[in-house]
Scaffold this motif. Structure first.
Motif, PDB file in Angstrom:
ATOM      1  N   GLY A   1       0.782  -1.219   0.000  1.00 59.12           N
ATOM      2  CA  GLY A   1       0.000   0.000   0.000  1.00 59.12           C
ATOM      3  C   GLY A   1       0.814   1.269   0.000  1.00 59.12           C
TER       4      GLY A   1
ATOM      5  N   GLY B   1      -1.332   0.761  -6.108  1.00 58.18           N
ATOM      6  CA  GLY B   1      -2.378  -0.076  -5.546  1.00 58.18           C
ATOM      7  C   GLY B   1      -2.805  -1.140  -6.536  1.00 58.18           C
TER       8      GLY B   1
ATOM      9  N   ARG C   1      -9.811   5.682  -2.340  1.00 61.46           N
ATOM     10  CA  ARG C   1      -9.251   5.007  -1.173  1.00 61.46           C
ATOM     11  C   ARG C   1     -10.436   4.836  -0.234  1.00 61.46           C
TER      12      ARG C   1
ATOM     13  N   HIS D   1      -9.189   0.872   2.862  1.00 59.73           N
ATOM     14  CA  HIS D   1      -7.907   0.610   3.518  1.00 59.73           C
ATOM     15  C   HIS D   1      -7.115   1.880   3.792  1.00 59.73           C
ATOM     16  N   ASP D   2      -6.386   1.876   4.893  1.00 58.71           N
ATOM     17  CA  ASP D   2      -5.542   2.998   5.297  1.00 58.71           C
ATOM     18  C   ASP D   2      -4.178   2.839   4.621  1.00 58.71           C
TER      19      ASP D   2
ATOM     20  N   GLU E   1      -1.363   4.503   1.271  1.00 62.35           N
ATOM     21  CA  GLU E   1      -0.996   5.670   0.469  1.00 62.35           C
ATOM     22  C   GLU E   1      -1.648   5.612  -0.907  1.00 62.35           C
ATOM     23  N   THR E   2      -1.739   4.415  -1.461  1.00 61.75           N
ATOM     24  CA  THR E   2      -2.222   4.228  -2.819  1.00 61.75           C
ATOM     25  C   THR E   2      -3.748   4.134  -2.834  1.00 61.75           C
ATOM     26  N   GLU E   3      -4.297   3.903  -4.019  1.00 58.84           N
ATOM     27  CA  GLU E   3      -5.735   3.641  -4.134  1.00 58.84           C
ATOM     28  C   GLU E   3      -6.050   2.206  -3.737  1.00 58.84           C
ATOM     29  N   ASP E   4      -7.313   1.906  -3.420  1.00 60.14           N
ATOM     30  CA  ASP E   4      -7.734   0.511  -3.295  1.00 60.14           C
ATOM     31  C   ASP E   4      -8.783   0.144  -4.344  1.00 60.14           C
TER      32      ASP E   4
ATOM     33  N   SER F   1      -9.910   1.523  -8.653  1.00 60.69           N
ATOM     34  CA  SER F   1      -9.831   2.496  -9.746  1.00 60.69           C
ATOM     35  C   SER F   1     -10.754   2.056 -10.873  1.00 60.69           C
TER      36      SER F   1
ATOM     37  N   HIS G   1       2.493   8.531  -8.623  1.00 63.82           N
ATOM     38  CA  HIS G   1       1.569   9.405  -7.897  1.00 63.82           C
ATOM     39  C   HIS G   1       1.659  10.844  -8.404  1.00 63.82           C
TER      40      HIS G   1
ATOM     41  N   TRP H   1      -2.498  12.270  -2.570  1.00 57.65           N
ATOM     42  CA  TRP H   1      -2.112  10.943  -3.037  1.00 57.65           C
ATOM     43  C   TRP H   1      -0.622  10.677  -2.836  1.00 57.65           C
TER      44      TRP H   1
END
Length: 390
Positions: A190, A198, A227, A230-231, A233-236, A238, A374, A380
């Protein structure tokens, strides 16, 4: 429009392809789950034409256990030393994405061909730097995109290329998987720096690669990312709309929030719909071709004749890769053949994070999404990246 340079700075005349009259010497870099579960079995299945001569891992305990359990004679914790002492013909890189560029460049400079696990590296800039080390005739670095391989995708690719199914019109690419909170407890998951992205980058890239392999080049993309659970940095999750050069319109969905897991590519053509539904690999039985009204039954029946079943797999790609090594031939998933998929991933992120339509070829040197997927986008990018780019 940005175009990948072929200039490597290396000698124009390449050495003869390796392995003439003997087994190819292979080395495995990284001895974790993907090496043990996929790459080593594929390499061993190709014996006696391929011999696994060495393995490298930062953990001495892991590499010694790997070698002892699998009959690999030479364990190392130092990649440069292994390359110098063992001089492998090919290396298989099974490490996290953050070190792929460094390891690939070292192997190419040592004269070894490279098969690198996806994602190949965390940015287009790093991918281009890897390609800059290649020379005409090899060695080359290829990406593990095994879903292109197998009898099913080969048969459908031929039907589409020959125009048997008519013009592609509408298409769908779906990677909807499920990963719980425990999955992201691993500190490298992540995060942009260590995982590279992600589900768009780390999970959906396989189906997106098959999507492009079947439909051909894309021309523009408009995307969104979220996002939602989930906690990280990335997306979960798209989603994207993609226009192809042939005029077809497609949708892409990448998710790690979906309890009913499926991988799917569907293409609606003028004369038929072709679809593959699977999870982590497809065989002939996973493909379905539905003819349009008016198509003669005997013609539709011929479309469904896939021939002998060869599932998509690491073995199928390893066999094709070693054939390329012996022939001194660029693998399909190296150079531009691999870059076009990574470029779509980068474009999807840029579109989602900037709320713009992104054209093929626009992400190159000077674009913030070229050195980092990013793009330094507020909300993001990691905090340090935001501070630098703002």
């Amino acid at each position: 429009m940005f175009t990948l340079s072929r200039s490597s700075g290396l000698p124009e005349t390449a050495a003869a392809p390796p392995g003439a009259g003997r087994a190819l010497r292979a080395a495995v870099i990284g001895t974790g789950g993907i090496a043990r579960g996929a790459h080593l079995p594929a390499l061993r299945a190709l014996a006696p034409d391929v011999e696994v001569d060495a393995a490298v891992d930062v953990s001495e305990e892991s590499v010694r256990e790997f070698c002892a359990a699998n009959g690999v004679p030479h364990p190392y914790t130092d990649l440069a030393r292994m390359l110098s002492e063992r001089r492998p013909d090919l290396v298989v890189i099974c490490t996290p994405p953050a070190v792929h560029r460094e390891q690939t460049v070292a192997a190419l400079r040592a004269g070894a061909w490279v098969l690198c696990e996806k994602p190949p590296c965390p940015s287009l800039e790093e991918f281009d730097a890897m390609c800059a080390q290649e020379s005409e005739g090899g060695p080359y670095a290829a990406i593990v995109f095994q879903h292109r391989l197998g009898s099913g995708s080969r048969h459908v690719r031929r039907l589409l290329a020959d125009g048997a199914l008519g013009r592609p019109l509408v298409a769908h690419c779906q990677t909807t998987w499920y990963r719980d909170t425990a999955y992201f407890a691993a500190p490298w998951r992540g995060r942009w720096e260590t995982e590279g992205g992600g589900p768009t980058m780390g999970h959906g890239i396989h189906q997106m690669d098959l999507f492009l392999d079947l439909l051909g080049p894309w021309s523009e993309v408009k995307a969104m990312a979220g996002r939602l659970v989930h906690d990280v940095e990335t997306e979960d999750v798209s989603t994207a709309l993609v226009r192809f050069e042939n005029g077809a319109l497609g949708t892409v969905v990448n998710s790690v929030l979906s309890p009913d897991e499926v991988s799917r590519v569907r293409i609606d053509c003028e004369r038929a719909t072709v679809e593959v539904t699977h999870l982590y690999g497809h065989s002939n039985a996973d493909w379905r071709i539905t003819p349009a009204p008016g198509v003669p039954e005997e013609e539709a029946a011929s479309w469904r004749e896939f021939g002998d079943d060869e599932p998509s797999s690491h073995l199928a790609q390893m066999r094709a890769f070693t054939d390329d090594v012996r022939a001194g031939r660029r693998p399909d998933t190296s150079g531009e053949g691999g870059r076009t998929t990574l470029e779509l991933v980068a474009a999807l992120y840029k579109s989602a994070f900037t709320d713009t339509t992104v054209l093929a070829g626009e992400i190159g040197p000077g674009d913030p999404f070229y050195p980092a997927l990013h793009g330094g986008a507020p909300g993001w990018a990691p905090t340090k990246a935001q501070e630098v780019t703002v």
